[in-house]
Design an enzyme around this catalytic site. Structure first.
Site, short mmCIF file in Angstrom:
data_model
loop_
_atom_site.label_atom_id
_atom_site.label_comp_id
_atom_site.label_asym_id
_atom_site.label_seq_id
_atom_site.Cartn_x
_atom_site.Cartn_y
_atom_site.Cartn_z
CD GLU A 41 -3.17 3.36 -8.60
OE1 GLU A 41 -1.98 3.28 -8.98
OE2 GLU A 41 -4.14 3.54 -9.35
NE ARG A 266 8.93 -2.87 -8.81
CZ ARG A 266 7.82 -2.18 -8.57
NH1 ARG A 266 7.86 -0.87 -8.42
NH2 ARG A 266 6.67 -2.78 -8.50
CE LYS A 276 -0.57 -2.23 -7.21
NZ LYS A 276 -1.04 -1.17 -6.31
P1 ATP Z 1 2.96 -2.70 -8.97
O1 ATP Z 1 4.02 -2.25 -9.92
O2 ATP Z 1 3.12 -4.07 -8.47
O3 ATP Z 1 1.58 -2.45 -9.46
P2 ATP Z 1 2.96 -0.27 -7.53
O4 ATP Z 1 4.24 0.37 -7.23
O5 ATP Z 1 2.16 0.33 -8.61
O6 ATP Z 1 3.18 -1.81 -7.69
P3 ATP Z 1 1.64 0.75 -5.25
O7 ATP Z 1 0.32 0.39 -4.71
O8 ATP Z 1 1.82 2.09 -5.83
O9 ATP Z 1 2.03 -0.36 -6.28
O10 ATP Z 1 2.76 0.47 -4.16
C1 ATP Z 1 2.71 0.91 -2.85
C2 ATP Z 1 4.10 0.99 -2.31
O11 ATP Z 1 4.75 -0.27 -2.39
C3 ATP Z 1 4.94 1.97 -3.10
O12 ATP Z 1 5.67 2.76 -2.18
C4 ATP Z 1 5.84 1.10 -3.92
O13 ATP Z 1 7.05 1.73 -4.14
C5 ATP Z 1 5.99 -0.15 -3.04
N1 ATP Z 1 6.24 -1.32 -3.88
C6 ATP Z 1 5.51 -1.76 -4.90
N2 ATP Z 1 6.08 -2.85 -5.47
C7 ATP Z 1 7.20 -3.10 -4.77
C8 ATP Z 1 8.25 -4.08 -4.86
N3 ATP Z 1 8.23 -5.03 -5.79
N4 ATP Z 1 9.26 -4.02 -3.97
C9 ATP Z 1 9.27 -3.08 -3.01
N5 ATP Z 1 8.33 -2.13 -2.87
C10 ATP Z 1 7.31 -2.13 -3.74
MG MG Z 2 2.45 2.77 -7.86
#
Ligand code: ATP
Ligand code: MG
Length: 568
Positions: A41, A266, A276
């Protein structure tokens, strides 16, 4: 190098996701195809957790001769920005992956999603609901209590079509109506209790502008986007496990191609926050210098710190993928970093806290170009010359007026080797009587030890120290970093506390009067070096020809400190 304790046991040749992919290949489930995607995102910069997901998705595609798409999940117009899109693309490329021409946006599917919503209304699978957000929450029930049907649940298809059309036309203010899927208000899985598909947001979208004032929910977008792109293995993190039944429900209701979703744990790292939202807080409150502050776990922060893409990729390989949430010791990341830097960075000499050393019996106007090895682990890195002269600077820590027993460096009457230089013996030192600070050391050198070789009499010295020539050295600022947080789990705070209470006030120390050997004058931003005996450093973007600026990427394994401790 012995395997440190924090190294996880080497996992078997494959992980559970690759095992699924291999089984699918064997059974020809997807016609022998592997097609993954990385779906960020665009509401922040990528962090090391995303790197894990990138290595997994692009890595699997590479390994099985498949494809991996880059898809921006841009369903929330309020938080998303072009700046983030550009940064995300730069970071993925830097990590060494390529989506070729497959750069997609969920917003490209807004028309298709709208048509699908209408299709569901026609099929009696969706309805317009007038409950406001608070009422919607109340009606939803809890984990132990089933929900209540919305009073608007049984509107006719005609009325729903009319209202949804008018929602789209902008007739209603934000939050007054939603489109919901008609599933089951008593479902054990809360995600299935008539989830919202569309909400009204009168906001400009970074790609679709003012075309829309209704936006699909992430849950009504993600699975369909995977379906549209023909994704075979939709790999996501564990928190989406209980959304899977909903994605499946939408796909079945629409009767479209059905990718397989696989969840993995994760990445969490000690002494770091990885969300984020929290990273944004640090940036906005100026608690760090920006997303690329070298203390940040962001990909651009790690890059500025001096991490190599190979070190990050190797780390992701070593940690593997699992189904169970866990926290990885940040030392493992640093271990992977050192392994890579040790192989690939050239050695140079720098005095971080300089102390003047004068060789009284060395000719005043003589400058000798000493040959120095660039990388003992890589003969192809060659050699360079370092100027040697009568006045040098050494590391302040390398001299003790009253050296403890196992201190093998310089002290009154002691002899050491100046690396690539000569053997020198300390004959005298000058001390500022007011402050007690040593200001200058005097030595004599043995001309028969040129290059640091042992003299003909076979005399040996126990210590070798680094140095720079006073007349030739370049001034530099060196930024030393420590963990951004003092707690291994910064999110662990008392109820009224905040993760920012755990920030490490000493995470940045700036040494502004360092001296480095002249070969570094031509180093480019991002170049990485080992400062002999001190650690790994890289050139910061703030560096100029007037003042070089280096970041300490990571220290060497600190055996010096250990020896020092034992000696005292
Ligand atoms: P955050 O919680 O840090 O804001 P998010 O999941 O909202 O992360 P996205 O931009 O939606 O962020 O993530 C893109 C991809 O990266 C998704 O497929 C998500 O599952 C993966 N991802 C995000 N954080 C992690 C993590 N800590 N470990 C592994 N994969 C991750
Ligand atoms: Mg997300």
């Amino acid at each position: 190098m012995p395997t440190p304790e924090f190294m996880p046991k080497p996992n078997s040749s494959t992980d559970f996701i690759r095992a699924i992919v291999e089984e699918d290949m064997r059974t020809n489930k997807w016609g022998g195809k592997v097609h993954t995607r990385f779906p960020p995102e665009p509401n922040g910069y990528l962090h090391i957790g995303h790197a894990k997901s990138i290595c997994l998705n692009f890595g699997i595609a590479q390994q099985y001769d498949g494809l991996c798409n880059l898809r921006f999940d841009d369903t929330n117009p309020v938080k998303e920005e072009q700046e983030y899109i550009d940064a995300i693309k730069e970071d993925i490329r830097w990590l060494g992956f390529d989506w070729e021409d497959r750069e997609y946006y969920a917003s490209d599917y807004f028309h298709q999603l709208y048509d699908w919503a209408v299709q569901m209304i026609r099929a009696g699978q969706a309805y317009v609901c007038d409950l406001d957000p608070e009422q919607t929450r109340e009606y939803r029930g809890t984990l132990t209590e089933s929900g209540k049907n919305s009073p608007y649940r049984d509107r006719s298809v005609e009325e729903n079509l009319n209202l949804f059309e008018r929602m789209k036309a902008g007739e209603f203010p934000d939050g007054t109506r939603t489109l919901r899927a008609k599933i089951d208000m008593a479902a054990a899985n809360l995600n299935l209790r008539d989830p919202v598909m569309y909400r009204i947001i009168h906001a400009n979208h970074h790609r679709t502008g003012d075309e829309w004032c209704i936006y699909p929910m992430y849950d009504f977008t993600h699975g369909q986007s995977d379906s549209i792109e023909g994704i075979t293995h939709s790999i996501c993190t564990l928190e989406f496990e209980n959304h899977r039944p909903l994605y499946d429900w939408y796909i079945e209701a629409l009767g479209i191609y059905h990718p397989q979703q696989i969840e993995f744990a994760r990445l969490n790292l000690t002494y770091t926050v990885m969300s984020k939202r929290r990273l944004l807080e640090l940036v906005e409150e100026k608690l760090v210098s920006g997303w690329d502050d070298p203390r940040m776990p962001t990909v651009c922060g790690l890059r500025r710190r001096g991490y190599s893409p190979a070190a990050i990729r190797n780390f992701c390989k070593v940690i593997g993928v699992a189904k169970m949430d866990s926290t990885i010791d940040i030392q493992l990341l640093e271990h992977c970093l050192r392994e890579d830097l040790n192989k690939h960075s050239n050695r140079v000499m720098a005095a971080m806290r300089p102390l003047k050393l004068v060789i009284d019996n060395y000719p005043e106007d003589l400058v000798e170009e000493m040959e120095a090895t660039n990388n003992p682990n890589d003969p192809s890195a060659g050699t360079r010359t370092v100027p040697f002269s009568r006045e040098l600077y050494i590391e302040r820590d390398d001299f003790r007026e009253d050296p403890p027993k196992k201190f093998f460096r310089l002290g009154p009457g002691r002899e050491v080797r100046l690396r690539y230089g000569y053997f020198v013996t300390c004959t005298d030192f000058i001390k500022d009587e007011k402050t007690g600070e040593i200001t200058e050391i005097h030595c004599t050198y043995d001309p028969q030890t040129r290059g640091g070789e042992s003299p003909p009499d076979g005399r040996k010295v126990k210590g070798t120290i680094h140095w720079v020539s006073a007349a030739h050295a370049k001034r530099a600022e060196v930024r030393l970093y420590d963990h951004l947080f003092t707690k291994d789990n910064p999110n662990d705070v008392p109820e009224e506390g905040d993760f920012k209470d755990n920030l490490n006030p000493n995470s940045l120390e700036i040494l502004s009067d360092c001296l480095v050997e002249p070969s570094l004058a031509t180093a480019a931003v991002g170049d990485r070096f080992q400062f002999e005996r001190q650690g790994y450093f890289c050139v910061d973007p703030n560096s100029t020809s007037k003042k070089l600026v280096f970041n300490r990427t990571v220290s060497l394994r600190d055996s010096w400190a250990k020896i020092e401790k034992k000696g005292e």
